[in-house]
Enzyme design. Structure first.
Site, PDB file in Angstrom:
ATOM      1  N   ASP A  48       0.805  -1.234   0.000  1.00  0.00           N
ATOM      2  CA  ASP A  48       0.000   0.000   0.000  1.00  0.00           C
ATOM      3  C   ASP A  48       0.834   1.278   0.000  1.00  0.00           C
ATOM      4  OD1 ASP A  48       0.993  -0.042   2.542  1.00  0.00           O
ATOM      5  OD2 ASP A  48      -0.904   0.434   3.527  1.00  0.00           O
ATOM      6  N   GLU A  49       2.060   1.200  -0.461  1.00  0.00           N
ATOM      7  CA  GLU A  49       2.886   2.405  -0.504  1.00  0.00           C
ATOM      8  C   GLU A  49       3.777   2.398  -1.722  1.00  0.00           C
ATOM      9  OE1 GLU A  49       3.753   3.892   4.053  1.00  0.00           O
ATOM     10  OE2 GLU A  49       5.364   3.503   2.655  1.00  0.00           O
TER      11      GLU A  49
END
Length: 500
Positions: free
Chosen positions: A92-93
């Site tokens: 998620d990054e």
DNA sequence: TCTGGGGTCCTAGGACCC
DNA sequence: TCTGGGGTCCTAGGACCC
């Protein structure tokens, strides 16, 4: 992000505390929704503790990685549309290098771009929001993205880096965790600004060269780290924490086999092989030990990995029970072993003993006094899809010569028939005392051995004291005539103990 | 009901090599 | 007899990240 996906997919969870993680036994929280965080739950907290903190209407969910992965892919796709240079840091990054594009890089331009991107993400994911930080470095961009969560947008204008950074607690810096934070607090350093006042020598003294210099630079917003699109995998591992500490040795070996198989399967799926087998053991008191052993040849064979892992486990006392068991493989190579060398146009680094016209004793196991086993296999093409491109274990006896070498046969059996059949290498066994080489230095005997290597001790007219050299299976000195450089053992060396 | 799982990087010491 | 210097590889452990 996990909680956001769950709330998207299950409308009844929206507005309620949601906790994703290991819901049973010794699980911990992976993600707590913002509603759950209000009660004190957070990532890495023991699930039992989160249950005590959160109200009865809280939802506790096991992670659904495929769903998160799909959402992640949608977002990464959108980022790829913004710039060709994207560095995915986790599920998620990601970092996006806008300088690799022709976007308007003014604050206004980047703000507009970020707003569009956030809207696109929410639309494409069905309402999962993301936070964006934009700045002149990874350090500041990351800090900016954390600033106004959730659904945040922070643009740090060039020139504003230090005024943004210095009031922040040191913990905000990447690389400052609990231990570093504590150490700094003891030195009365709480903010990044205070950190920037600490002399470099002190930081190096406290934290070592790399970390010390890193902190010194980060405190000054000096962060030249580039955005890199892909990094090579360094290790592959699998581990399991048991609900109840395991004492039964048979069960431990079984678990070790399962973990090894999982690691091997993932290696094959990635087209990787590795030379170092690691195991990890956590005791009931949470002390953790690791053991590693580096083989001569890379492998992706679960049986071979398991065989090494079992040997490593045997070194560790387990009678008090084991809380966690792990298996990993590192020192990775990009291709299956056969490809590695044929692709490079080199010979495989294994001896093809059956055809080998060496000055060794005859490769006839029935007549050679020292040779206890010689398993020859027919050279053949690698199995097309088996993935078992690994060679069979090439091993050497180190036990008493009156006994068939146990570690040896164990290892070769572990390689399995299919693996043997697809390899062009052979398994060869040396016994201590076996005469393996004659030259001007005298007669060389097998002195000691290990997986993939053998030490030879020489004695003769020109070598009144024992001289020892280690040969590897692929060492040309083992068969070539050019003079090796001899290792003269010191008197304490095991070399002088001679063959058994 | 104390503390997951999958990674990365760094350090320090020892073996070994030239 | 009082012992270099630089380099690589390996192992074990620890900090850190998501």
């Amino acid at each position: 992000m996990f909680a956001a996906v769950e709330q998207r997919d299950k409308p009844s969870l929206r507005g309620k505390p949601v906790i994703v993680g290991g819901v049973a036994g010794r699980g911990v929280v992976s993600t707590a929704s913002y509603e759950a965080r209000a009660f004190g739950a957070h990532s890495a907290m023991p699930m039992a503790q989160a249950r005590r903190l959160c109200p009865p209407n809280t939802a506790y969910l096991s992670p659904r990685f495929p769903a998160y992965q799909r959402t992640s892919a949608v977002v990464m796709e959108l980022l790829a549309g913004v710039s060709p240079l994207v560095e995915q840091v986790s599920i998620d990054e990601a970092f996006v290098d806008l300088a690799a594009t022709d976007h308007d890089l003014s604050v206004a331009g980047i703000t507009a771009l970020s707003r569009r991107l956030k809207a696109d993400i929410a639309a494409a994911t069905g309402g999962v929001t993301g936070s964006i930080g934009a700045a002149s470095s990874k350090l500041l961009a990351k800090i900016g993205s954390d600033l106004n969560k959730p659904d945040g947008l922070t643009v740090v204008a060039p020139g504003d880096e230090l005024t943004t950074l210095h009031p922040m607690p040191v913990r905000r810096l990447g690389g400052v965790g609990p231990a570093t934070e504590q150490r700094l607090h003891r030195a009365r350093v709480r903010t990044v600004g205070e950190l920037a006042a600490v002399p470099l020598e002190d930081l190096v003294d406290w934290f070592g060269t790399a970390h010390g210099h890193g902190l010194f630079r980060l405190a000054r917003a000096d962060d030249p780290r580039p955005v890199v699109s892909s990094r090579e995998t360094k290790s592959v591992s699998a581990e399991e924490t048991f609900d109840i500490d395991v004492t039964d040795p048979a069960r431990l070996i079984h678990e070790l086999d399962l973990l090894s198989a999982r690691v091997a399967a993932r290696l094959r799926r990635s087209g990787l092989t590795g030379r170092t087998v690691n195991i990890k053991v956590r005791h009931p008191d949470f002390t953790t030990v690791t053991r590693a052993l580096t083989r001569d040849q890379p492998t992706d064979d679960g049986e071979l990995i398991a065989a090494q892992a079992r040997r490593l486990l045997a070194e560790i006392p387990t009678y008090g029970g084991i809380r966690l068991l792990g298996v990993g493989v590192s020192t990775l190579y990009d291709f299956a072993q056969d490809d590695l060398f044929t692709a490079a146009g080199e010979d495989p680094p294994t001896l093809d003993f059956p055809d080998d016209p060496t000055p060794f004793p005859p490769a006839d196991s029935s007549t050679s006094p020292g040779l206890s086993a010689a398993l020859a296999t027919s050279p053949s093409a690698p199995a097309p899809s088996s993935g078992s491109a690994s060679s069979p274990e090439t091993s050497f006896s180190s036990g008493p010569s009156s006994v068939a070498p146990p570690a040896l046969s164990g290892a070769s059996l572990a390689a399995g028939p299919s693996s043997l059949a697809t390899s062009s290498a052979a398994v060869r066994v040396w016994r201590p005392g076996q005469d393996v080489r004659h030259d001007e230095h005298g007669t060389g005997w097998v002195h000691g051995s290990g997986i993939g290597r053998v030490t030879v001790r020489f004695e003769g007219p020109n070598t009144p004291i024992g001289r020892v050299r280690t040969f590897f299976v692929d060492d040309p000195h083992l068969q070539a005539a050019d003079p090796p450089d001899w290792v003269i053992p010191s008197s304490e060396s095991e070399a002088d103990r001679g063959p058994e």
